[in-house]
Design a protein around this motif. Structure first.
Motif, PDB file in Angstrom:
ATOM      1  N   CYS A 112      -3.514  20.740  19.441  1.00  0.00           N
ATOM      2  CA  CYS A 112      -3.304  21.741  18.571  1.00  0.00           C
ATOM      3  C   CYS A 112      -2.046  21.709  17.621  1.00  0.00           C
ATOM      4  O   CYS A 112      -1.624  22.596  16.984  1.00  0.00           O
ATOM      5  N   THR A 133      -2.598  27.833   8.262  1.00  0.00           N
ATOM      6  CA  THR A 133      -3.309  28.176   9.629  1.00  0.00           C
ATOM      7  C   THR A 133      -2.262  28.986  10.547  1.00  0.00           C
ATOM      8  O   THR A 133      -0.961  29.392   9.988  1.00  0.00           O
ATOM      9  N   ASP A 138      -4.625  29.876  16.740  1.00  0.00           N
ATOM     10  CA  ASP A 138      -5.567  28.993  16.598  1.00  0.00           C
ATOM     11  C   ASP A 138      -5.474  27.910  17.951  1.00  0.00           C
ATOM     12  O   ASP A 138      -6.587  27.626  18.440  1.00  0.00           O
ATOM     13  N   ARG A 142      -8.608  27.658  20.937  1.00  0.00           N
ATOM     14  CA  ARG A 142      -9.047  26.297  21.458  1.00  0.00           C
ATOM     15  C   ARG A 142      -8.851  26.035  23.052  1.00  0.00           C
ATOM     16  O   ARG A 142      -9.580  25.756  23.592  1.00  0.00           O
TER      17      ARG A 142
END
Length: 268
Positions: A112, A133, A138, A142
């Motif tokens: 990541c 991003t 994010d 994940r």
């Protein structure tokens, strides 16, 4: 008279083609408690910028990674996808070393990292404009997906170059401690090991006082925050840009991260 055998052969080939993707996948995951997950976060030296060789593409049946699409696939380099220049990093070597030292488990790596990201971008809702991003958001999406299949066993962090400035370095230690606490609380793992790696300290790229301050905050982690470790990057080379390690250095760094993690496990 030959029509049926011809059709049968064609059907057989078609079925093989449909089944081919299944054979390309790693072995089925073990029970959740034996699927050991590691979150790989930070900036470009976690993502990796080393040159990929054929050996870096060889899969291991007990070392897998969560790809960009959220699928478990063999862990081969490049693992990260933050930028097109992603290459060999420390994660794959770390996974191989942990798998070798821990028979009976499968290692699941969750890449990541986001190149260039300051520690302030690793907060809920913060957008990092350079890559368009949200590093924290994010990564959590994940991680939560991965945790459906396995158990989080460690968080690997390599970051600090972007915070080695007069404005940001004085507050880095407090932000790092807060990040660790927030990760552990959000992921429901209050005792999960957190391992920080030293920024590249290259002979032809002397550090300024601000980088020294950021490094000191990372170096002091084991004395100030429980179940943390610091990994030295002494003696490692850069790839020519005085910032990123070369591929061999990343592999050595990955082994050092694994040694630090296994030492924490033995102490536990």
């Amino acid at each position: 008279m030959l029509l049926f055998p011809v059709l049968s052969r064609r059907l057989f080939i078609a079925l093989l083609l449909l089944a081919a993707p299944m054979f390309a996948q790693p072995a089925p995951h073990p029970a959740k408690e034996n699927f050991h997950l590691f979150l790989l976060i930070g900036q470009s030296n976690m993502a990796g910028r080393g040159t990929v060789t054929p050996d870096d593409k060889v899969p291991h049946p007990r070392v897998v990674m969560l790809n960009k699409a959220g699928e478990w696939v063999p862990a081969v380099d490049p693992m990260h996808f933050d930028k097109p220049i992603a290459g060999v990093g420390l994660g794959r070597t770390f996974g191989l070393a942990v798998a070798k030292a821990t028979p009976g488990i499968t290692v699941g790596l969750i890449p990541c990292a986001v190149g260039g990201s300051p520690i302030d971008t690793w907060k809920p809702g913060v957008r990092y404009d350079a890559t368009k991003t949200h590093p924290w958001d994010d990564a959590l999406i994940r991680a939560e997906r991965a945790l459906q299949a396995g158990t989080l066993k460690g968080i690997l962090w390599h970051q600090g170059e972007s915070d080695s400035t007069p404005e940001l370095s004085p507050s880095y230690e407090a932000k790092l401690h807060e990040l660790i606490a927030r990760l552990r609380a959000t992921l429901g793992t209050p005792n999960v090991p957190f391992i920080a790696g030293q920024m590249g300290r290259f002979a032809d790229a002397p550090w300024n006082e601000h980088r020294v301050r950021v490094d000191q905050a990372q170096h002091d982690l084991p004395k100030k925050v429980a179940k943390t470790a610091y990994v030295s990057a002494e003696g490692l080379n850069h790839k020519g840009d005085k910032v990123h390690f070369d591929a061999d250095a990343y592999r050595t760094l990955g082994q050092r991260y694994a040694d630090a993690y296994l030492a924490l496990m033995r102490a536990k």
